[in-house]
Design an enzyme around this catalytic site. Structure first.
Site, short mmCIF file in Angstrom:
data_model
loop_
_atom_site.label_atom_id
_atom_site.label_comp_id
_atom_site.label_asym_id
_atom_site.label_seq_id
_atom_site.Cartn_x
_atom_site.Cartn_y
_atom_site.Cartn_z
N ARG A 178 0.81 -1.23 0.00
CA ARG A 178 0.00 0.00 0.00
C ARG A 178 0.83 1.26 0.00
O ARG A 178 0.41 2.34 0.47
CB ARG A 178 -1.00 0.00 1.17
CG ARG A 178 -1.93 -1.22 1.18
CD ARG A 178 -3.00 -1.12 2.23
NE ARG A 178 -3.91 -0.01 1.96
CZ ARG A 178 -4.91 -0.05 1.08
NH1 ARG A 178 -5.10 -1.14 0.33
NH2 ARG A 178 -5.70 0.98 0.92
N LEU A 179 2.06 1.16 -0.53
CA LEU A 179 2.94 2.34 -0.64
C LEU A 179 2.73 2.98 -2.01
O LEU A 179 3.63 3.08 -2.83
CB LEU A 179 4.40 1.91 -0.42
CG LEU A 179 4.67 1.18 0.90
CD1 LEU A 179 6.13 0.75 0.98
CD2 LEU A 179 4.30 2.07 2.09
#
Length: 199
Positions: A178-179
């Site tokens: 989720r970066l």
């Protein structure tokens, strides 16, 4: 100095081409969000039919739910989601802006390019109204097919297109853990600017 509006459109064009090349079955599918008079949001999937520096175009029945909502509040949001792009987890493109009708000439040209059954359907469908049975709709299609037998089907007066004139275009690039990466282009006081956002 970089024209940021052009830069955003060029990025969108490239990503759409990648989605088509990746075999996405509906690369022009986009979620269209509108708002009713009471402030209640509504969303559905429509197809992008054209885009250029003026905006992003889709077609519909003006008497449909979305058509009526846009007549009251000519603001909309669009969302594209493409998976399977080479070297990318997945990509979203969000567009927000004001909405205006396309010209009659644009609508006529696009309507003329549609398959005849779709043209007949535009006359037969009382879009978003209650339908008592499928047979009723099919009977209406047959009736209009007979009416226009042997001649071109004209564009219904209630059927045309809307253009979403962007005030915001955001590119969201998915990443592991989720970066994600987010690049937002936004017009403020008539001037486009660009900034990154935290994921």
């Amino acid at each position: 100095m970089t024209d940021l509006h052009t830069e955003a459109l060029t990025t969108f064009t490239s990503l759409l081409a990648e989605a088509k090349a990746a075999g996405d079955p509906e690369p022009t599918a986009m979620t269209l969000a509108t708002v009713a008079r009471n402030g209640r949001p509504s969303a559905r999937t429509v197809l992008l039919k054209a885009f250029d520096a003026r905006g992003f175009v889709f077609y519909t029945n003006f008497e449909s739910r979305k058509g009526r909502q846009l007549a009251i509040n000519p603001q909309a949001a669009l969302l594209f989601l493409w998976k399977g792009l080479r070297g990318k987890e997945h990509v979203q493109v969000k567009i927000e802006g004001t909405v205006e009708p396309v010209s009659a000439a644009e609508a006529d040209a696009y309507f003329a390019s549609r398959p005849r059954p779709s043209q007949i359907g535009a006359w037969a469908s009382l879009q978003s109204q209650t339908l008592d049975s499928r047979e009723t709709f099919e009977a209406r299609c047959a009736s209009f097919d007979r009416e226009y037998e042997g001649r071109d089907v004209p564009r219904p007066p209630h059927w045309s297109g809307f253009r979403v004139v962007p005030e915001l275009i955001e590119f969201w690039y998915g990443a592991k853990f989720r970066l994600h990466e987010r690049q937002r282009y936004e017009r403020v006081d008539g001037v486009w600017n660009r900034r990154m956002l935290y994921p």
